[in-house]
Write an enzyme that holds these catalytic residues in place. Structure first.
Site, PDB file in Angstrom:
ATOM      1  N   TYR A   1       0.782  -1.072   0.208  1.00  0.00           N
ATOM      2  CA  TYR A   1       0.085   0.047   0.009  1.00  0.00           C
ATOM      3  C   TYR A   1       0.793   1.313   0.113  1.00  0.00           C
ATOM      4  CZ  TYR A   1      -4.151   2.473   1.770  1.00  0.00           C
ATOM      5  OH  TYR A   1      -5.220   3.260   1.819  1.00  0.00           O
TER       6      TYR A   1
ATOM      7  N   LYS B   1      -0.603  -1.107  -4.516  1.00  0.00           N
ATOM      8  CA  LYS B   1      -1.525  -0.208  -4.780  1.00  0.00           C
ATOM      9  C   LYS B   1      -0.674   1.053  -4.652  1.00  0.00           C
ATOM     10  CE  LYS B   1      -5.326   2.035  -1.974  1.00  0.00           C
ATOM     11  NZ  LYS B   1      -4.860   3.008  -1.762  1.00  0.00           N
TER      12      LYS B   1
END
Length: 296
Positions: A134, A162
């Site tokens: 992330y 991500k």
């Protein structure tokens, strides 16, 4: 790549002023998304306020989401300051039924690449769930370079990233570089809703969307138009008023207001974050009114 592919919707986390999660309310929000044909549902993301919640409430939120999501996979954010806490959150998420975890390096002090790599290796050794890195430097102030990402992707269990939009908006070029430096099947996904049209045109494997947490139909329209440049441009242009408000006021603040305006609340920001002033709420409501007819 199957788990980390397609449109992933990120709802807010309903909680009281003490951070106690309302699991019934959480379940209703997730069930609504599960019925909208998203590929996955991401709970305890930045907009889900994971850093403001205790271990117990994080676990309760994931369990409520898993129960409400049915066959739709649930991804759970596990970031925390101490590695020992991250490992607990990873194990809790697995026990609560999450199918994957989102790992954002979180720190008060700056982290080196070796620090981040050590964290990810520790998590990979503590859970059997696949891990999505992330990368959200605008929030964590820790940027994961492409070189570091290539290093992390070699760890067993690390299956996806991500990413935020690249500074030059060169999505296609970045996606090609990441794919060339990571194992086959590694999923390259993006957040940053306002710039997502470029990522979709560039061939991103996944879109991790805040707006999809409240307006799934709008976001599904964009996702389904990703191979039609004309349709994608038209839909994205219609959403420009919302993108401008997010840029001006931040994703979490705007998303909480959207949830309340659409009757999905009441939800309140975790203090010290304060609700938007009335003139801004009115702008958000007007922007929603102008775009809610957008469909695929």
């Amino acid at each position: 790549m199957t788990l980390f592919a397609g449109l992933s919707a990120f709802p807010v986390t309903p909680a009281d002023e003490e951070g106690r999660v309302d699991t019934d309310h959480m379940g209703r929000l997730v069930a609504r998304l599960a019925g909208a044909a998203e590929a996955s549902i991401g709970v305890l993301g930045s907009t889900g306020g994971y850093v403001y919640l205790t271990r117990a409430d994080r676990a309760r939120a994931v369990a409520a989401a898993g129960e409400a999501a049915g066959d739709v996979p649930v991804l759970a954010g596990i970031g925390a300051l101490r590695t020992s806490d991250v490992l607990r959150h990873a194990r809790d998420a697995e026990a609560a039924g999450a199918q994957g975890v989102l790992l954002a390096p979180v720190s008060y002090l700056p982290l080196t690449d070796d620090d981040v790599a050590g964290l990810v290796a520790d998590v990979a050794g503590a859970t059997g769930l696949p891990i999505c890195i992330y990368n959200i430097p605008g929030t964590t102030h820790i940027a994961i370079s492409e070189a570091l990402l290539a290093r992390l992707a070699q760890l067993a269990g690390v299956a996806a990233v991500k990413n935020p939009p690249p500074s030059d908006r060169g999505f296609g070029a970045q996606i090609a570089r990441v794919r060339a430096s990571t194992p086959a099947g590694f999923s390259v996904g993006y957040s940053g809703d306002a710039a997502i049209a470029g990522a979709l045109q560039g061939g991103a494997d996944a879109w991790y969307s805040v707006l999809a947490g409240t307006c799934p139909d709008l976001c599904l329209g964009l996702w389904q138009a990703r191979e039609d440049a004309v349709a994608l441009k038209a839909l994205n242009s219609r959403l420009a008023p919302l993108w401008a408000l997010v840029a001006a006021h931040g994703r979490i603040r705007v998303e909480y207001e959207i949830a309340n305006i659409l009757g999905l609340g009441p939800v309140t920001l975790p203090k010290p974050l304060l609700p938007m002033p009335t003139p801004v709420r009115d702008q958000i409501a007007a922007a929603l009114d102008s775009v809610m007819g957008v469909t695929a």
